[in-house]
Design an enzyme around this catalytic site. Structure first.
Site, PDB file in Angstrom:
ATOM      1  N   GLY A  74      44.048  47.918  49.001  1.00 33.77           N
ATOM      2  CA  GLY A  74      43.231  46.798  48.556  1.00 33.77           C
ATOM      3  C   GLY A  74      42.775  45.939  49.721  1.00 33.77           C
ATOM      4  O   GLY A  74      42.261  46.431  50.726  1.00 33.77           O
ATOM      5  N   ASP A  77      35.606  54.916  45.469  1.00 31.09           N
ATOM      6  CA  ASP A  77      34.730  56.088  45.545  1.00 31.09           C
ATOM      7  C   ASP A  77      33.859  56.054  46.804  1.00 31.09           C
ATOM      8  O   ASP A  77      33.696  57.068  47.483  1.00 31.09           O
ATOM      9  CB  ASP A  77      33.837  56.171  44.300  1.00 31.09           C
ATOM     10  N   GLY A 122      30.965  56.578  37.074  1.00 30.23           N
ATOM     11  CA  GLY A 122      31.667  57.854  37.020  1.00 30.23           C
ATOM     12  C   GLY A 122      32.069  58.245  38.428  1.00 30.23           C
ATOM     13  O   GLY A 122      31.219  58.274  39.330  1.00 30.23           O
ATOM     14  N   ASN A 142      29.569  58.574  41.530  1.00 34.19           N
ATOM     15  CA  ASN A 142      29.645  57.514  42.539  1.00 34.19           C
ATOM     16  C   ASN A 142      29.781  58.090  43.942  1.00 34.19           C
ATOM     17  O   ASN A 142      29.116  57.639  44.886  1.00 34.19           O
ATOM     18  CB  ASN A 142      30.840  56.596  42.268  1.00 34.19           C
ATOM     19  N   GLN A 196      43.199  56.904  38.292  1.00 29.89           N
ATOM     20  CA  GLN A 196      44.067  56.430  37.213  1.00 29.89           C
ATOM     21  C   GLN A 196      44.734  57.565  36.440  1.00 29.89           C
ATOM     22  O   GLN A 196      45.689  57.337  35.698  1.00 29.89           O
ATOM     23  CB  GLN A 196      43.284  55.541  36.245  1.00 29.89           C
ATOM     24  N   ASP A 225      28.932  52.710  32.945  1.00 26.45           N
ATOM     25  CA  ASP A 225      29.925  51.645  33.086  1.00 26.45           C
ATOM     26  C   ASP A 225      29.448  50.384  32.375  1.00 26.45           C
ATOM     27  O   ASP A 225      28.351  49.890  32.645  1.00 26.45           O
ATOM     28  CB  ASP A 225      30.143  51.297  34.565  1.00 26.45           C
ATOM     29  N   GLY A 239      43.624  46.773  53.410  1.00 27.97           N
ATOM     30  CA  GLY A 239      43.078  47.935  54.098  1.00 27.97           C
ATOM     31  C   GLY A 239      43.657  49.242  53.591  1.00 27.97           C
ATOM     32  O   GLY A 239      43.775  49.460  52.385  1.00 27.97           O
ATOM     33  N   GLN A 291      36.158  34.263  26.817  1.00 21.96           N
ATOM     34  CA  GLN A 291      34.714  34.329  27.013  1.00 21.96           C
ATOM     35  C   GLN A 291      34.394  35.275  28.177  1.00 21.96           C
ATOM     36  O   GLN A 291      34.970  35.173  29.254  1.00 21.96           O
ATOM     37  CB  GLN A 291      34.158  32.934  27.336  1.00 21.96           C
TER      38      GLN A 291
END
Length: 328
Positions: free
Chosen positions: A221, A252, A41, A45, A169, A15, A224, A31
């Site tokens: 998220g 994960d 991964g 994970n 995803q 990552d 919960g 920036q």
């Protein structure tokens, strides 16, 4: 005899984490405040998180020629992860992800496989190894990876296992491949965005109408998660972390916490609370595997957040497994 706990199918990835104050607009240059590369991964994970919690885990995934050189092999071995299923190749490096992360927001993620088709070929070439390894485990967990291999493996898989699935995803990239795997799935993990996409694909109004999995856990998220099981809806709060640094890998570790709790004999609601507690640690440092907790740390934070003594297991794994193996 199944003596080990969870075999994680997925990916072994480096990552590349970029921390920003805002996400760039089209054609905008911004920036980057911090850059780190960490081990990641989804499959790896989960395997590391399970091991940190005291479970016996393994990984089945393609690595790359830099697996040992970059220290990832040593890291997994030190974490007591079974790496017999880490398929080594001299043909290409490990996959890379580029994670653009903003505090108190969701990530933007880009993946790079140097030879994706060859990666899939290596998985198929090692299908007998996957079958052999799976005989040692109680749960097979499938996460973001190569779904065409998952389907072929599960179609031919002869040993009865509890199957856990977290499409991640890939739900947006290959939604119909996700749908094809649901009939093999006992426990389905998704976030609210992925659940919405699946509802659109299947033209259903509620995720409760989804056929296949016995249990569905939808992450929300900061709000919960909800768990749908046996006509009941369990609402699980998000456990507050001590600080918010990087959300990478929280999903994960949540899955790992939930599955380990079930293996230890906890009921569904308590397993959800334990999973939420485990996930809270992950976002306190940069990288998916950097701040994974031990079981003892989970117990202390659970008691602090829920203001109650940590419960004792209320059932047995055999009873839970029997119930979850009966799909909708």
């Amino acid at each position: 005899m199944k003596e080990r706990d969870i075999l994680a199918f997925g990916s072994i990835v480096i990552d590349n984490l970029l921390i920003v104050n805002k996400f760039p607009a089209l054609n905008e240059t911004i920036q980057v405040e911090k850059y780190r590369y960490t081990f990641g991964g989804a499959g790896a994970n989960v395997a590391v998180a399970v091991s940190r919690l005291g479970g016996k885990s393994g990984i089945f995934a393609v690595s790359g020629y830099d697996f040992k050189k970059m220290g990832y092999e040593k890291c997994l071995t030190e974490q007591l992860v079974d790496i017999r299923g880490a398929i080594f190749t001299k043909e290409f490096p490990m996959a890379r992800s580029f994670i653009v992360s903003k505090e108190n927001s969701e990530d933007q993620i880009l993946y790079y496989y140097e030879k994706k088709k060859r990666t899939v070929q290596l998985l198929f070439e090692n299908r007998n190894l996957a079958e052999k390894l799976s005989k040692d485990y109680k749960i097979l967990h499938f996460s973001t990876g190569h779904f065409e291999f998952y389907k072929a493996f599960l179609e031919k898989h002869k040993t009865k296992h509890l199957i856990s699935f977290d499409p991640g995803q890939e739900t947006f990239s290959y939604p119909y491949r996700v749908v094809r795997l649901l009939k093999y799935t006992n426990i389905l993990f998704m976030n609210n965005h992925e659940a919405k996409r699946i509802k659109e694909v299947l033209k259903i109004k509620s995720i409760k109408q989804l056929r296949g999995p016995s249990l569905i856990c939808v992450s929300l998220g900061a709000e919960g998660s909800i768990i749908l099981y046996k006509e009941k809806v369990y609402r699980i709060p998000a456990v507050k972390p001590s600080k918010v640094i990087d959300p990478t890998g929280a999903g994960d570790s949540h899955r790992a916490g939930f599955l380990v709790a079930l293996l230890k004999g906890y009921d569904i609601k308590t397993a959800g609370r334990i999973a939420s507690t485990v996930a809270s640690f992950t976002i306190e440092a940069e990288g998916a595997q950097t701040s994974l907790p031990t079981w003892e740390k989970v117990v202390r934070r659970y008691e602090h957040f829920f203001k109650e003594p940590f419960p004792e297991p209320s059932t047995s794994w055999k009873e839970t497994e029997k119930e979850l193996l009966s799909r909708n």
